[in-house]
Design an enzyme around this catalytic site. Sequence first.
Site, PDB file in Angstrom:
ATOM      1  N   ALA A 232       0.749  -1.255   0.000  1.00  7.51           N
ATOM      2  CA  ALA A 232       0.000   0.000   0.000  1.00  7.51           C
ATOM      3  C   ALA A 232       0.783   1.312   0.000  1.00  7.51           C
ATOM      4  O   ALA A 232       0.345   2.289  -0.587  1.00  7.51           O
ATOM      5  CB  ALA A 232      -0.955  -0.007   1.186  1.00  7.51           C
ATOM      6  N   ALA A 233       1.926   1.368   0.672  1.00  6.84           N
ATOM      7  CA  ALA A 233       2.587   2.680   0.838  1.00  6.84           C
ATOM      8  C   ALA A 233       3.192   3.180  -0.473  1.00  6.84           C
ATOM      9  O   ALA A 233       3.630   2.370  -1.278  1.00  6.84           O
ATOM     10  CB  ALA A 233       3.685   2.561   1.892  1.00  6.84           C
ATOM     11  N   GLY A 235       0.477   5.091  -0.527  1.00 11.94           N
ATOM     12  CA  GLY A 235      -0.958   5.097  -0.278  1.00 11.94           C
ATOM     13  C   GLY A 235      -1.822   5.779  -1.318  1.00 11.94           C
ATOM     14  O   GLY A 235      -3.019   5.952  -1.102  1.00 11.94           O
ATOM     15  N   LYS A 237      -2.852   4.661  -4.216  1.00 15.64           N
ATOM     16  CA  LYS A 237      -3.898   3.761  -4.734  1.00 15.64           C
ATOM     17  C   LYS A 237      -4.848   3.355  -3.609  1.00 15.64           C
ATOM     18  O   LYS A 237      -6.026   3.099  -3.848  1.00 15.64           O
ATOM     19  CB  LYS A 237      -3.265   2.545  -5.412  1.00 15.64           C
ATOM     20  CG  LYS A 237      -2.450   2.961  -6.631  1.00 15.64           C
ATOM     21  CD  LYS A 237      -1.768   1.815  -7.313  1.00 15.64           C
ATOM     22  CE  LYS A 237      -0.755   2.299  -8.325  1.00 15.64           C
ATOM     23  NZ  LYS A 237       0.484   2.853  -7.747  1.00 15.64           N
ATOM     24  N   GLU A 255       1.534  -3.094   4.341  1.00 20.43           N
ATOM     25  CA  GLU A 255       2.807  -2.490   3.939  1.00 20.43           C
ATOM     26  C   GLU A 255       3.872  -3.059   4.856  1.00 20.43           C
ATOM     27  O   GLU A 255       3.777  -2.951   6.072  1.00 20.43           O
ATOM     28  CB  GLU A 255       2.743  -0.962   4.054  1.00 20.43           C
ATOM     29  CG  GLU A 255       4.086  -0.263   3.851  1.00 20.43           C
ATOM     30  CD  GLU A 255       4.835  -0.678   2.561  1.00 20.43           C
ATOM     31  OE1 GLU A 255       4.219  -0.623   1.488  1.00 20.43           O
ATOM     32  OE2 GLU A 255       6.010  -1.066   2.664  1.00 20.43           O
ATOM     33  N   ASP A 282       3.848  -8.113   6.180  1.00 18.76           N
ATOM     34  CA  ASP A 282       4.211  -8.680   4.877  1.00 18.76           C
ATOM     35  C   ASP A 282       2.994  -9.434   4.347  1.00 18.76           C
ATOM     36  O   ASP A 282       2.508 -10.370   4.993  1.00 18.76           O
ATOM     37  CB  ASP A 282       5.406  -9.622   5.085  1.00 18.76           C
ATOM     38  CG  ASP A 282       5.952 -10.146   3.764  1.00 18.76           C
ATOM     39  OD1 ASP A 282       5.162 -10.277   2.796  1.00 18.76           O
ATOM     40  OD2 ASP A 282       7.157 -10.430   3.709  1.00 18.76           O
ATOM     41  N   CYS A 361       5.238  -0.068 -12.356  1.00 19.50           N
ATOM     42  CA  CYS A 361       5.654   1.130 -13.080  1.00 19.50           C
ATOM     43  C   CYS A 361       6.943   0.788 -13.816  1.00 19.50           C
ATOM     44  O   CYS A 361       7.902   1.540 -13.805  1.00 19.50           O
ATOM     45  CB  CYS A 361       5.809   2.335 -12.155  1.00 19.50           C
ATOM     46  SG  CYS A 361       6.880   2.047 -10.758  1.00 19.50           S
TER      47      CYS A 361
END
Length: 495
Positions: A232-233, A235, A237, A255, A282, A361
Site C-alpha cells: 500500500a505505501a 498510499g 492507490k 505495507e 508482509d 511502473c
Amino acid sequence: MNFYFEAAGVLDRLEERKTSVKSLLGSLPAQNRKRVTALVLQTLKYKPTLNEIIGTTKLLQLEKRAFPGSARNTAIVLVHDLLFAKGGIQAGDGPLKQAILRHKTRLHAELTKLKVKRGARTNEDLVQLADPRAAKIPRYVRVNALKTSLDDALADLNARGFSQGDTAEGKKFVQDPHVPNLLAFDAARTEMSSDPAYLRGELILQDKASCFPALVLNPPAHADANVIDATAAPGNKTTHLAALMQNRGTLFAFERDKRRFKTLETMLARAGASNVRAQNADFLSVDPHDATYARVSHILLDPSCSGSGIVNRLDYLLDDAAEEQEEERDERLEKLAAFQQSMIAHAMKFPSVSRIVYSTCSVHAAENERVVRAALLASSGAWVLAPRDQVLPTWERRGVQDELGDVGDAANLVRCMPGEDATNGFFVSCFERAPATGQSAIKRKLEADDDLDHKPTAKKRKKKKKKKTNAAGDAKEDGNRGDDDNDEWLGVAEC
Ligand SMILES: C[S@@+](CC[C@H](N)C(=O)[O-])C[C@H]1O[C@@H](n2cnc3c(N)ncnc32)[C@H](O)[C@@H]1O
C-alpha cells in the site's frame, strides 16, 4: 574532503563507461559508502544543470589551478553541495572549497536565472525538465471524493485564478478523459505541494497511470465489501480505492516497510480514508484462510518493481552506461519477477477473491507480460485475464502479445509509454477467476503440453488414440471444427 574525491572518482569512471554505477558504489570503502552514494546519485540527477551553470560562470577557466581538466568532476560535486545540499559544502576550509566559494554569488545567481529560463519553481522541477520525457507529463491532481466533490474542487480552483482549458498551460488545467476526477496542470508552473486544497487532503498528487489500477479493480462500494491493497505505501492507490468504495466496507492495506508504513498512515489520515485497516505486515505472511479475509473479493497488487517506467529515475540518466549493467539488470529483473509472481500466486489463494489487479511502473516485459503469463500458467487455468471492456477499453496502448504468448489476449492488458502517453511508464493487468463450467484455454493448453512433454504411457497412448479418433469423427461432422479449436488454443483467454 575525501568523500568528494571518492564521489568525483566514481563519476570519472562512470564516464569511461567501463562498469556500472552499482558495482562502482559497491566497491567503495564501507565507511564512506553511504555518503558517497548519496552524493553521486544526487549529482547525477542535477548533472545537466550543474554543467550548464559551471559553463556559464566559466568557473573552470577562472580556477584552472584548483580544477585542472582532470578535476572537472571534483568541481561538479562541490558545486552540487554548494547549490543543492542542505548544509552547503561539507569540508574544512581548503583551497578547493575556497576556489568554489569565491564564485558563490555568481553560481547562485546563475541557478536562479536558469530556473526562470526553464520555468522551474523548485530544484526538483529542474531535474524534471532536464529529462525530455518529463517535459511531456503534466502535473496530475486527483480530486479526493472523500473530502470534496469535483464541482466544489473546480469552484475552489476557479476562485484561485485557475480555469479549465484545452491544454494544461499556465493557470489553465484540463479534465482527464480517461480517469474521472483527475485534472492535469502545467507541470512547470504549478507548485502543488503548498497548495491549501492539497494540504487539506482535497487534492492528491498522483500520476495518471497510477490511477488506472484502482479504476480497473473497480472495488465494490457497500457495507459488506472486503478488499485488499497488498502493497500500500505511500498510499495513493489505497486512498483512490477508499474513494471508489465511498469509505464503505473494509479495505485491508498491507505495507511491510516500517518507515513507508508511517507515510501510509499520514496519507490515509490526510485523505480521510476511514474504511482502511492498515497493517505494517508482509502480505506473503498473511494467511489466506484466516477467517478475517474470508469475504475478500478484490485484491490490488502493486508490488515493488524496477521502476524503469518512472521518468527521472537514475536508470534513465545511466541508460547508456556500460554493458555489464545490462547483465546486472537482467539478474535483478529475474529476481523481481520471481517475487512478483509469488505475490500474485499468494493473492490467488484467497478463497473468495474473484478479481486481482497486478500493476507495475516498469517498462520491462520481464516484470509485466511475462509475469502475467507465468501467473496464468501456474494457476492451471483457474484464472484468466479480464476482458478489454473491463480494463480501460478506451486506452489505446495495450500489452505486447509476443511477450504474453499464447495464454491470453494482450489487448486485455494496459501499457503506458513514458514520453509518448503523457504519463510515466506503467503496466496494468486484471485477473478474474475462470468460469466454473467448461475448460479455460490455458487448462487445455497445459493438458496438451503435458501430453507432449511426457512420454506417453500405454494408458495415455490408448487415451490419445481414442481422442484422435473422436477428433477425426467430430471434424467429419463439422468441417471447420479442427481449425476453430486451433484458434482457441492460440488466440486464447476465455473472456
Ligand atoms: C510500488 S510501491 C506501492 C505504491 C502504492 N501502491 C501507491 O500507489 O502508493 C510497493 C510497496 O510495496 C511494499 N511491499 C513490497 N513487498 C511487500 C510485501 N510482501 N508485503 C507488503 N508490502 C510489500 C514496498 O515496501 C512498497 O512500499
